[in-house]
Write a protein that holds these residues in place. Structure first.
Motif, short mmCIF file in Angstrom:
data_model
loop_
_atom_site.label_atom_id
_atom_site.label_comp_id
_atom_site.label_asym_id
_atom_site.label_seq_id
_atom_site.Cartn_x
_atom_site.Cartn_y
_atom_site.Cartn_z
N LEU A 66 -13.31 -98.43 11.89
CA LEU A 66 -11.89 -98.23 12.18
C LEU A 66 -11.27 -97.40 11.04
O LEU A 66 -11.52 -97.67 9.88
CB LEU A 66 -11.17 -99.57 12.29
N PRO A 67 -10.47 -96.38 11.38
CA PRO A 67 -9.92 -95.52 10.33
C PRO A 67 -8.80 -96.21 9.55
O PRO A 67 -8.32 -97.28 9.94
CB PRO A 67 -9.39 -94.33 11.12
N ASP A 68 -8.42 -95.58 8.46
CA ASP A 68 -7.29 -96.08 7.67
C ASP A 68 -6.02 -95.97 8.52
O ASP A 68 -5.74 -94.92 9.09
CB ASP A 68 -7.15 -95.22 6.41
N PRO A 69 -5.25 -97.08 8.64
CA PRO A 69 -4.09 -97.01 9.54
C PRO A 69 -2.91 -96.17 9.02
O PRO A 69 -1.96 -95.99 9.76
CB PRO A 69 -3.68 -98.47 9.71
N ASN A 70 -2.98 -95.66 7.81
CA ASN A 70 -1.87 -94.84 7.30
C ASN A 70 -1.73 -93.58 8.16
O ASN A 70 -2.63 -92.75 8.19
CB ASN A 70 -2.15 -94.47 5.84
N PRO A 71 -0.59 -93.41 8.85
CA PRO A 71 -0.48 -92.27 9.77
C PRO A 71 -0.51 -90.92 9.06
O PRO A 71 -0.83 -89.91 9.68
CB PRO A 71 0.87 -92.50 10.46
N ASP A 72 -0.20 -90.89 7.76
CA ASP A 72 -0.22 -89.61 7.05
C ASP A 72 -1.64 -89.07 6.87
O ASP A 72 -1.82 -87.89 6.63
CB ASP A 72 0.40 -89.77 5.65
N TRP A 73 -2.62 -89.95 6.92
CA TRP A 73 -3.99 -89.53 6.64
C TRP A 73 -4.82 -89.40 7.90
O TRP A 73 -6.00 -89.11 7.83
CB TRP A 73 -4.67 -90.54 5.69
N ARG A 127 -15.34 -106.45 0.36
CA ARG A 127 -15.79 -105.38 1.24
C ARG A 127 -14.55 -104.59 1.63
O ARG A 127 -13.60 -105.16 2.16
CB ARG A 127 -16.43 -105.99 2.47
N LYS A 128 -14.52 -103.29 1.34
CA LYS A 128 -13.32 -102.52 1.66
C LYS A 128 -13.64 -101.06 1.93
O LYS A 128 -14.78 -100.64 1.77
CB LYS A 128 -12.30 -102.65 0.53
N GLY A 129 -12.62 -100.31 2.29
CA GLY A 129 -12.77 -98.89 2.55
C GLY A 129 -13.07 -98.60 4.00
O GLY A 129 -13.63 -99.43 4.71
N CYS A 130 -12.65 -97.41 4.46
CA CYS A 130 -12.84 -97.04 5.85
C CYS A 130 -13.78 -95.84 5.91
O CYS A 130 -13.80 -95.02 5.01
CB CYS A 130 -11.52 -96.64 6.48
N GLY A 131 -14.50 -95.74 6.98
CA GLY A 131 -15.35 -94.58 7.21
C GLY A 131 -16.46 -94.50 6.19
O GLY A 131 -17.03 -95.51 5.77
N LEU A 132 -16.77 -93.28 5.76
CA LEU A 132 -17.87 -93.09 4.82
C LEU A 132 -17.53 -93.60 3.43
O LEU A 132 -18.39 -93.69 2.57
CB LEU A 132 -18.21 -91.60 4.74
N ARG A 133 -16.25 -93.94 3.20
CA ARG A 133 -15.88 -94.48 1.88
C ARG A 133 -16.14 -95.96 1.78
O ARG A 133 -15.85 -96.56 0.75
CB ARG A 133 -14.39 -94.27 1.64
N ALA A 134 -16.64 -96.59 2.84
CA ALA A 134 -16.81 -98.04 2.84
C ALA A 134 -17.68 -98.48 1.67
O ALA A 134 -18.66 -97.82 1.32
CB ALA A 134 -17.46 -98.47 4.15
N GLU A 135 -17.31 -99.58 1.05
CA GLU A 135 -18.04 -100.06 -0.12
C GLU A 135 -18.04 -101.58 -0.14
O GLU A 135 -17.23 -102.23 0.52
CB GLU A 135 -17.40 -99.53 -1.40
N PHE A 136 -18.99 -102.15 -0.88
CA PHE A 136 -19.02 -103.59 -1.06
C PHE A 136 -19.46 -103.90 -2.47
O PHE A 136 -20.10 -103.08 -3.12
CB PHE A 136 -19.94 -104.26 -0.01
#
Lengths: 303, 357
Positions: A66-73, A127-136
């Motif tokens: 799921l993408p970052d919900p910030n509409p600016d990005w 566990r955080k981050g969206c898309g390819l930035r996901a990290e744990f």
């Protein structure tokens, strides 16, 4: 040709308009009757397809899709490309289902190690981050020293991610383990993976940790943690007063805030429709591998 | 003789006119002077009271026009190898108009993580060419025009729009060359060898993975900002008896001889929304299906969704060394979907491992 078609269509339009006008004059029915009929016909077509419950469940298993919900990005094309890249990486390495509180073993390629690989075992505390930035982040205590390692989920230097114990905890983040007694975050590096029988829901570990006395890294008493047992022991009167003052009980009624923090269900069902099939196939192949492993494991024990 | 005197007087008078003096500093750019080919685009929308049928008809016409525009064949595909010019290091190619669509990480073959910015080349077409002899731009500052006059001006537009949403003058600009109006219009100074015929589509394959770009775009508009955000001043202490001055600039100059504010003093004011060029940005990856470029770094000016202009870089060490697609890459169907720079690890390659030395 196009012009001719347009002309004919124009004439048709005009004719239709005239006919409708005449009908309106002649008919005794009110105008609204016709419109309401149209609306009734349109409704089922216009309704969005009801999202499949099973498909929507994957938002817990693969939250980074799921993408970052910030509409600016947000940008639909970028999100699509990102998802395609994530699936490409997933076809190369088996990224299993895991949650905050699960115990993982991660093997990475390391140019500075002697064997060129490093294995680390620990409990997933964040566990955080969206898309390819996901990290744990994994945490363990090695030689009485707390160690935390942050991994990118889609880092191509990760060779293997193994779930040693699949379970959840009572909280979303386990950052309070940093201030807890070391036995709560100590795990042996030679742990054997525990295999759950197929179809069982992910167990929730109800363990409550004991915190060390203050000073703490964060004000844990203000975070309404369920997984801490002795938080009241270390508090003074002023801490309790300030905790009461800082409480925001109205926030759970703030629908707009909730909406901004999440991806709407319509968007989600689109995303899952795009990636669900491929994810399902990857999962199936993983299950096959797991079955093979369970069959081969008893042989050396017998022999 | 008399006419000569009159001419002289006229010249000296024209020098005296009030608007003539051009003052420039690093914070105030030149005043905006539109180029002569530019017609104002924005139109005041009026309610035309169209009936439903008429609206539908207009939409239908628009659809047909859009279809015709989309099906236009590239002039490059037809004339084949007739007039291919040779690329030389001194020739200047046309650039493209792209949209910034976000950033995400990409890993190199030695396992290093870097952030890439995605730029989508959206529906670019060449609109018009103005040869160097006819191109006479308004002079904004002292430039050696003898050098510049060797370059022609190529207008490139991006994103086709409904002609009814823009002014008649703006439409006329495109109508004269048989195209629909574009949302964004940009001029590129090109060598006469690099000329492209009207209607040529420009794609992401205009560049190659591994090449370097100069990217010109408007920075994020931050509005009226104080001195701490705008110039990075330190401000004043938060406590220790400091009152009413925490984010203020403090002293702005000495007394005595220079008892005034010196020009160029860093003060609060409008921040952002300025044209800036980031030079020497490397292309890491190209997607030919969606026309997307992955470029190294996140310093490309503007927010997500901003338009930017991409040029071949002018930095001497990163200039093009071998011949790029010249004048541009013709549209082709049999291209691979992805091009990668050789330093980049494609996501569908096996895991990175290090060999024992």
């Amino acid at each position: 040709m196009a012009l001719a078609i347009r002309r004919t269509s124009d004439i048709l339009c005009a004719a239709r308009w005239l006919i409708r006008r005449d009908c309106r004059v002649l008919s005794t029915l009110p105008e609204k009757a016709e419109i309401s009929q149209e609306v009734v016909v349109r409704r089922p077509a216009g309704r969005r397809p009801i999202a499949n419950e099973a498909v929507l469940e994957s938002r817990h298993i693969y939250p980074e899709f799921l993408p970052d919900p910030n509409p600016d990005w947000r940008n639909s094309l970028r999100e699509k490309l990102e998802r395609a890249d994530m699936l490409k990486r997933r076809s190369q390495i088996d990224i299993p289902e895991f949650y905050v509180g699960s115990i993982l073993a991660v093997t990475i390629s390391d140019p500075h190690a002697q064997t060129k690989t490093t294995r680390f075992v620990g409990i997933c505390i964040e566990r955080k981050g969206c898309g390819l930035r996901a990290e744990f982040t994994l945490r363990n205590v090695v030689d009485h020293q707390g160690v935390e390692v942050r991994y990118d989920l889609y880092d191509p230097t990760i060779q293997k991610i193994q779930v040693l114990r699949l379970e959840k905890r009572l909280d979303e983040k386990l950052l309070y383990l940093r201030d807890a007694l070391p036995e709560y975050s100590t795990f042996p590096f030679d742990m054997d993976p525990e295999i759950l029988p197929e179809g069982t829901p992910v167990p929730i570990n109800p363990v409550q940790v004991k915190l060390k006395p203050r000073p703490w890294l964060e004000k844990w008493e203000r975070q309404e943690l369920k997984g801490v047992s002795n938080i009241e022991e270390h508090l003074k009167g002023k801490d309790r007063i300030r905790r009461e003052l800082r409480k925001t009980p109205w926030e759970k009624y703030d629908l707009m805030k909730q909406y901004r923090k999440t991806i709407p269900i319509e968007d989600q069902s689109e995303i899952w429709a795009e990636v669900h099939n491929q994810l399902q196939q990857l999962q199936l192949s993983r299950k096959k591998m797991a079955r093979k492993r369970t069959f081969t494991a008893p042989k050396p024990q017998l022999g | 003789m008399a006419s000569f005197n009159l001419k002289n007087i006229c010249i000296s008078l024209s020098k005296l006119r009030i608007g003539h003096a051009v003052t420039r500093s690093h914070s105030n750019g030149p005043r905006y002077r539109p180029p002569y080919w530019f017609a104002s685009k924005e139109r005041v929308m009026t309610n035309d009271y169209l009936t439903q049928e008429n609206k539908q008809f207009v939409e239908e016409v628009m659809k047909d026009k859009m279809k015709v525009q989309a099906e236009l064949e590239s002039p490059l595909a037809n004339n084949g190898d007739q007039s291919i010019q040779q690329w030389a290091p001194t020739t200047r190619r046309v650039g493209v108009i792209a949209r910034k669509i976000g950033n995400y990480p990409i890993w190199s073959k030695d396992g290093k993580k870097m952030l890439a910015t995605l730029l989508q080349v959206v529906d670019n077409h060449v609109v018009k060419y103005i040869p160097p002899e006819e191109f006479k731009p308004m002079k904004t500052c002292k430039v050696n025009w003898r050098e510049k006059r060797r370059l022609g001006c190529l207008l490139v537009g991006s994103e086709t729009i409904d002609p009814s949403t823009v002014t008649k003058d703006y439409c006329g600009l495109f109508d004269s060359v048989g195209m629909l109006p574009k949302k964004h219009l940009c001029r590129f100074m090109v060598s006469p060898e690099a000329v492209l015929p009207t209607g040529t589509p420009l794609l992401a394959t205009h560049f190659r993975a591994g090449d370097y770009l100069d990217i010109r775009a408007k920075t994020i508009d931050r509005g009226f900002q104080g001195v701490m955000k705008r110039w990075g001043f330190k401000g004043m202490p938060a406590s220790h008896g400091v009152t009413k001055t925490h984010r203020r600039p403090g002293n702005i100059g000495a007394g005595g001889e220079k008892a005034r504010v010196w020009p160029g003093t860093k003060m609060p004011g409008h921040m952002g929304n300025r044209w800036r060029t980031l030079r020497g940005v490397k292309i890491l990856r190209i997607n030919t299906k969606h026309n997307v470029l992955w470029t190294l770094g996140v310093a490309i000016p503007g927010e997500t969704g901003a338009m930017c202009y991409l040029y071949d870089t002018i930095l001497p060490l990163r200039k093009l060394k071998s011949s790029p697609p010249f004048p541009t890459h013709p549209p082709a169907d049999d291209l691979p979907i992805e091009y990668y720079d050789e330093s980049i690890h494609p996501y569908d390659n096996p895991t990175v491992t290090y060999e024992e030395a």
